[in-house]
Design a protein around this motif. Structure first.
Motif, PDB file in Angstrom:
ATOM      1  N   LYS A 122      -0.081   5.020  -0.107  1.00  0.00           N
ATOM      2  CA  LYS A 122      -1.521   5.235  -0.303  1.00  0.00           C
ATOM      3  C   LYS A 122      -2.184   5.609   1.019  1.00  0.00           C
ATOM      4  CE  LYS A 122      -2.051   1.983  -4.105  1.00  0.00           C
ATOM      5  NZ  LYS A 122      -1.832   2.718  -5.221  1.00  0.00           N
ATOM      6  N   LYS A 123      -3.057   6.576   0.962  1.00  0.00           N
ATOM      7  CA  LYS A 123      -3.826   6.980   2.138  1.00  0.00           C
ATOM      8  C   LYS A 123      -5.100   6.142   2.182  1.00  0.00           C
ATOM      9  CE  LYS A 123      -2.111  11.688   2.112  1.00  0.00           C
ATOM     10  NZ  LYS A 123      -2.444  13.107   1.946  1.00  0.00           N
ATOM     11  N   ILE A 124      -5.350   5.534   3.343  1.00  0.00           N
ATOM     12  CA  ILE A 124      -6.502   4.650   3.514  1.00  0.00           C
ATOM     13  C   ILE A 124      -7.382   5.207   4.632  1.00  0.00           C
ATOM     14  CG2 ILE A 124      -7.265   2.293   3.992  1.00  0.00           C
ATOM     15  CD1 ILE A 124      -5.392   2.447   1.566  1.00  0.00           C
TER      16      ILE A 124
ATOM     17  N   GLY B 105       1.024   1.662   3.946  1.00  0.00           N
ATOM     18  CA  GLY B 105      -0.006   2.674   3.754  1.00  0.00           C
ATOM     19  C   GLY B 105      -0.028   3.709   4.863  1.00  0.00           C
TER      20      GLY B 105
ATOM     21  N   LEU C 105       0.846  -1.196   0.000  1.00  0.00           N
ATOM     22  CA  LEU C 105       0.000   0.000   0.000  1.00  0.00           C
ATOM     23  C   LEU C 105       0.884   1.249   0.000  1.00  0.00           C
ATOM     24  CD1 LEU C 105      -2.592  -1.138   2.699  1.00  0.00           C
ATOM     25  CD2 LEU C 105      -2.887  -1.143   0.221  1.00  0.00           C
ATOM     26  N   GLN C 106       2.130   1.076  -0.390  1.00  0.00           N
ATOM     27  CA  GLN C 106       3.143   2.119  -0.298  1.00  0.00           C
ATOM     28  C   GLN C 106       2.623   3.499  -0.685  1.00  0.00           C
ATOM     29  OE1 GLN C 106       6.016   1.161   1.106  1.00  0.00           O
ATOM     30  NE2 GLN C 106       6.482   3.322   1.257  1.00  0.00           N
TER      31      GLN C 106
END
Length: 78
Positions: free
Chosen positions: A6-8, A29, A3-4
């Motif tokens: 990435k905003k979750i 993430g 999820l490098q």
């Protein structure tokens, strides 16, 4: 799965968000915690106690979350 960078968005209740956020961070993430629900006991448990008295008449009981199960079992002990 990475999820490098990435905003979750984590919308779980505040008490439950940290476990998911930790997993997101482990996978690279960036968790953003925004709790959209609050789970709490009902003050008046008359309705749930009345339903529990009739439970033998039900064919199915469907729980849609772990929270529902936890509150159900807590109500049956009172």
């Amino acid at each position: 799965m990475t999820l490098q960078g990435k905003k979750i968005l984590v919308t779980r209740a505040k008490a439950q968000a940290s476990a998911l956020s930790s997993q997101i961070e482990i996978n690279g993430g960036i968790p953003i915690e925004v709790p959209l629900i609050v789970c709490r006991e009902m003050n008046d448990k008359t309705a749930i106690h009345n339903c529990i008295k009739l439970i033998h008449t039900y064919h199915w009981i469907v729980f849609t979350s772990k929270n529902g199960i936890d509150f159900f079992y807590k109500s049956t002990k009172n």
